[in-house]
Design an enzyme around this catalytic site. Structure first.
Site, short mmCIF file in Angstrom:
data_model
loop_
_atom_site.label_atom_id
_atom_site.label_comp_id
_atom_site.label_asym_id
_atom_site.label_seq_id
_atom_site.Cartn_x
_atom_site.Cartn_y
_atom_site.Cartn_z
N LYS A 161 0.61 -1.30 -0.27
CA LYS A 161 -0.08 -0.02 -0.04
C LYS A 161 1.15 1.30 0.08
O LYS A 161 1.28 1.54 1.12
CB LYS A 161 -0.85 -0.08 1.11
CG LYS A 161 -2.20 0.78 1.04
CD LYS A 161 -2.34 1.93 0.59
CE LYS A 161 -1.92 3.36 1.52
NZ LYS A 161 -1.98 4.55 1.07
N GLY B 114 6.53 5.97 8.01
CA GLY B 114 5.71 7.29 7.89
C GLY B 114 5.65 7.92 9.18
O GLY B 114 6.57 7.77 9.98
N SER B 115 4.72 8.68 9.43
CA SER B 115 4.51 9.56 10.42
C SER B 115 4.15 8.80 11.87
O SER B 115 3.72 7.61 11.96
CB SER B 115 3.48 10.46 10.33
OG SER B 115 2.14 10.01 10.26
N ASN B 116 4.53 9.36 12.91
CA ASN B 116 4.47 8.72 14.40
C ASN B 116 2.82 8.74 14.55
O ASN B 116 2.27 7.52 15.10
CB ASN B 116 5.13 9.51 15.51
CG ASN B 116 6.31 9.30 15.37
OD1 ASN B 116 7.25 9.85 14.39
ND2 ASN B 116 6.99 8.73 16.37
N VAL C 88 0.27 7.70 12.46
CA VAL C 88 -0.30 6.75 11.77
C VAL C 88 0.40 5.52 12.34
O VAL C 88 -0.05 4.49 12.48
CB VAL C 88 -0.04 7.04 10.47
CG1 VAL C 88 -0.41 5.57 9.46
CG2 VAL C 88 -0.92 8.25 9.60
N GLY C 89 1.97 5.65 12.66
CA GLY C 89 2.57 4.44 13.05
C GLY C 89 1.79 3.84 14.49
O GLY C 89 1.79 2.57 14.61
N GLU D 14 9.08 2.37 11.08
CA GLU D 14 10.17 3.46 11.00
C GLU D 14 9.42 4.92 10.77
O GLU D 14 8.61 4.95 9.91
CB GLU D 14 10.91 3.24 10.06
CG GLU D 14 12.08 2.10 10.12
CD GLU D 14 12.69 2.39 11.30
OE1 GLU D 14 13.26 3.66 11.63
OE2 GLU D 14 13.11 1.43 11.98
N CYS E 17 13.42 11.50 5.82
CA CYS E 17 13.38 11.34 7.45
C CYS E 17 14.56 11.51 8.10
O CYS E 17 14.70 11.99 9.22
CB CYS E 17 12.80 9.79 7.52
SG CYS E 17 13.94 8.78 6.82
N GLN F 238 1.18 19.56 2.47
CA GLN F 238 2.56 19.62 3.00
C GLN F 238 3.19 21.04 3.19
O GLN F 238 3.93 21.28 4.06
CB GLN F 238 3.53 18.49 2.30
CG GLN F 238 5.07 18.31 2.53
CD GLN F 238 5.26 17.85 4.05
OE1 GLN F 238 4.23 16.95 4.30
NE2 GLN F 238 6.21 17.92 4.36
N GLU G 50 9.20 17.64 13.95
CA GLU G 50 9.72 17.37 12.56
C GLU G 50 8.90 18.20 11.77
O GLU G 50 7.84 18.50 11.82
CB GLU G 50 9.26 15.85 12.20
CG GLU G 50 9.70 15.67 10.92
CD GLU G 50 9.52 14.03 10.51
OE1 GLU G 50 8.42 13.79 10.87
OE2 GLU G 50 10.37 13.49 9.95
P1 NAP Z 1 2.18 9.18 6.91
O1 NAP Z 1 0.99 9.97 6.65
O2 NAP Z 1 2.21 8.58 8.18
O3 NAP Z 1 1.87 7.81 5.69
C1 NAP Z 1 2.36 6.81 5.52
C2 NAP Z 1 1.86 5.79 5.09
O4 NAP Z 1 0.80 5.33 5.97
C3 NAP Z 1 1.09 6.21 3.67
O5 NAP Z 1 1.10 5.04 2.76
C4 NAP Z 1 -0.42 6.50 4.22
O6 NAP Z 1 -1.17 6.43 3.24
C5 NAP Z 1 -0.61 5.33 5.24
N1 NAP Z 1 -1.60 5.60 6.12
C6 NAP Z 1 -2.22 6.90 6.44
N2 NAP Z 1 -3.15 6.64 7.40
C7 NAP Z 1 -3.23 5.20 7.51
C8 NAP Z 1 -4.39 4.47 8.43
N3 NAP Z 1 -5.05 5.00 9.14
N4 NAP Z 1 -3.85 3.15 8.26
C9 NAP Z 1 -3.07 2.54 7.67
N5 NAP Z 1 -2.04 3.44 6.89
C10 NAP Z 1 -2.22 4.57 6.77
O7 NAP Z 1 3.35 9.59 6.39
P2 NAP Z 1 3.83 10.37 5.07
O8 NAP Z 1 3.51 12.00 5.03
O9 NAP Z 1 3.51 9.64 3.80
O10 NAP Z 1 5.39 10.62 5.10
C11 NAP Z 1 5.96 11.42 5.91
C12 NAP Z 1 6.57 10.72 7.24
O11 NAP Z 1 7.14 9.60 6.97
C13 NAP Z 1 7.55 11.75 8.09
O12 NAP Z 1 7.20 11.58 9.22
C14 NAP Z 1 8.95 11.02 7.85
O13 NAP Z 1 9.80 11.30 8.88
C15 NAP Z 1 8.27 9.72 7.61
N6 NAP Z 1 9.36 8.87 7.27
C16 NAP Z 1 10.46 7.96 7.97
C17 NAP Z 1 11.29 7.42 7.38
C18 NAP Z 1 12.27 6.39 8.35
O14 NAP Z 1 12.69 5.54 7.59
N7 NAP Z 1 12.31 6.44 9.72
C19 NAP Z 1 11.43 7.43 6.05
C20 NAP Z 1 10.80 8.15 5.27
C21 NAP Z 1 9.63 8.91 5.78
P3 NAP Z 1 -1.75 7.83 2.55
O15 NAP Z 1 -1.00 8.24 1.74
O16 NAP Z 1 -3.12 7.28 1.77
O17 NAP Z 1 -2.23 8.94 3.67
#
Ligand code: NAP
Ligand code: MG
Length: 488
Positions: free
Chosen positions: A175, A228-230, A232-233, A250, A284, A331, A385
């Site tokens: 996904k 992704g974000s904390n 959602v994680g 992560e 990230c 964003q 962040e």
């Molecule tokens: P995000 O909003 O948390 O989304 C990540 C993924 O989760 C997307 O596929 C998103 O789908 C999905 N998602 C959202 N809501 C969900 C739910 N309720 N249930 C299941 N999945 C769901 O993060 P982002 O905005 O895409 O990315 C930015 C974040 O990623 C930042 O916080 C960054 O630090 C972090 N990041 C961390 C690393 C690392 O390795 N530590 C690397 C890169 C990025 P949708 O797109 O449809 O919302």
């Protein structure tokens, strides 16, 4: 004519059960619609999980070297489409073409690396208490694994999950982020063309809010790997605990560089600017804080600002651009709100601070690279962040205080120290709370053959990539084999 793209489930391209699609927009020029992508829902998640479940017995039964052939084939196919995939990445995410080419090449290397992993030993022989027994471990796949990924590295992050998942005998439901379905479709096309048996790899595009819980909660899914974000994680981790399945998260970072008084300032300035501003700060591991020991402070700030003021901002397809637009309007709004909070809390804005306007800038989500000085550790821009082209410079009296400030946030993904002093470097290596630790390097950047991940709230404390991937994507069986009867 704008094309419509489907999910890839059980070896077939199928529209979402609802029949709905969403438009994928170029953030550098919002008039450019890349395509309409399936808006998947719970029913599609169920179908994908069941297809992956049905494919599991055949896939896990293959010998490692047999699975390796598919990954090698996928690597070659992806390499032959590198330029096309890189251009699509830039078009839908906004990063520069140079970065997109580098990321796609990394995707190819990840597929090759995990093709190699298929050949390597994955178990050990352990001396049993009884001399008659042969005791050993076997690494077995988890089963169906969900990969849920962000938009900022839409080729590399999915592949550093999917490639090891497949290598170790799991089947996958992928996904991708809603913002980046186009490269996800290309990844699926690559696996399809590599001849993966149907159902081994499945793609669901659309919103995480719509499919996430149905996917993670499906009884066939035995593991979820999320980046992704904390916010959602945390949800995904909670669902996984409820289901009793394995999970890996992560998440965010607030990555510091520490600039010691004896730093090579050319190097420190160069790598701080690229760590903070490349990919418009949307990594990230991007550098978000520069903690500078007092004697170096004025010159460091002066040189950073001179560099940042002159960074060319433009569409990622413009070879001269150092950074492109932010990936989406929300964003961009969020980054501008952080910039406002920095100004409101009394930090000194030395350059940038606004949305770029006029000409082509009006068609995209461009923010001027921004540097704040006089930042205190309590300010929001020093703690949260931002995920944008914004650098906060904080003063420190000495290395001890600098490390203390660096560690004073909930995150612990990546950090760097610029110094010539080996003793200082060793002290920092021991004390810094970060999973990725550098000395005289950039905070951003990952090597696919080494373990990657964060400490504290940056991660669920597992590691990805390199040989570490085996820990998440397999489960250990301990076997003791003894002769029947008295063994004579
Ligand atoms: P995000 O909003 O948390 O989304 C990540 C993924 O989760 C997307 O596929 C998103 O789908 C999905 N998602 C959202 N809501 C969900 C739910 N309720 N249930 C299941 N999945 C769901 O993060 P982002 O905005 O895409 O990315 C930015 C974040 O990623 C930042 O916080 C960054 O630090 C972090 N990041 C961390 C690393 C690392 O390795 N530590 C690397 C890169 C990025 P949708 O797109 O449809 O919302
Ligand atoms: Mg997009």
């Amino acid at each position: 004519m704008i094309e419509t793209f489907h999910d890839y489930i059980n070896g077939e391209w199928v529209p979402a059960a609802s029949g709905r699609t969403t438009a994928n927009i170029n953030p550098a020029d919002t008039r450019d619609v890349i395509g309409y992508y399936a808006a998947s829902g719970p029913e599609d998640a169920r179908r994908a999980a069941e297809a992956a479940e049905a494919a599991l017995p055949g896939w896990r039964a293959l010998a490692g070297p047999q699975r390796a052939k598919y990954l090698e084939q996928a690597a070659s196919l992806m390499e032959s489409r590198l330029e096309e995939i890189a251009r699509t990445l830039t078009r839908e995410e906004g990063k520069t073409l140079m970065e997109s080419r580098g990321e796609t090449a990394r995707g190819v290397a990840l597929l090759r690396y995990y093709a190699g992993e298929c050949w390597r030993a994955c178990g050990e022989v352990i001396p049993a208490s009884s001399p008659r027994a042969l005791m050993f471990t076997r690494r077995e796949p988890l089963g169906v694994v969900a990969a849920i990924t962000p938009w900022n590295f839409p080729v590399a992050i999915p592949l550093w999950k999917i490639a090891p998942a497949l290598a170790f005998g799991n089947t996958v439901v992928f996904k991708p982020a809603a913002l980046t379905p186009a490269v996800a479709v290309k990844i699926a096309e690559v696996f399809e063309a590599a001849g993966l048996p149907k159902g081994v790899f499945n793609l669901l595009t659309g919103s995480g809010g719509e499919v996430g819980q149905a996917l993670v909660g499906h009884p066939a899914v035995k593991g979820v790997s999320f980046t992704g974000s904390n916010a959602v994680g945390q949800k995904i981790g909670a669902w996984a605990v409820q289901q009793g399945i394995k999970f890996q998260l992560e998440m965010g970072g607030k990555n510091p560089v520490i600039v010691a008084a004896d730093a090579d300032l050319d190097q420190a300035v160069d790598l701080t600017v690229s760590g903070a501003m490349r990919s418009a700060g949307q990594k990230c591991t991007a550098t978000s804080r520069a903690i500078v020991v007092e004697p170096a402070l004025d010159e460091f700030i002066d040189r950073v600002v001179r560099r940042v003021q002159n960074l060319p901002v433009g569409p990622g397809t413009d070879e001269a651009a150092y950074l492109g637009p932010l990936a989406s309007e929300p964003q961009m709004r969020s980054v501008l709100d952080y910039i406002q909070s920095g100004a409101d809390e009394g930090a000194e804005m030395l350059c940038g601070g606004v949305r770029l306007q006029g000409g082509l800038y009006d068609r995209g989500f461009y923010v001027q690279p921004t540097v704040f000085a006089g930042v205190s550790p309590r300010m929001k821009i020093a703690r949260e962040e931002i995920f944008g082209p914004v650098l906060a410079v904080l003063p420190a009296a000495d290395l001890d205080e600098a490390i203390h400030i660096a560690n004073g946030v909930p995150y612990g993904l990546s950090a760097s120290l610029f110094t010539r002093d080996l003793g200082a470097a060793l002290q920092y290596i021991a004390r810094i709370e970060a999973g990725m630790v550098r000395v005289n390097g950039e905070t951003a950047g990952v090597e696919l053959q080494a373990p990657f991940g964060g400490m504290k709230s940056s991660s669920s404390h597992s590691r990805e990539q390199g040989r570490a991937a085996i820990e998440f994507f397999t489960e250990i069986k301990t076997i003791s084999l003894e002769p029947a009867g008295d063994g004579k």
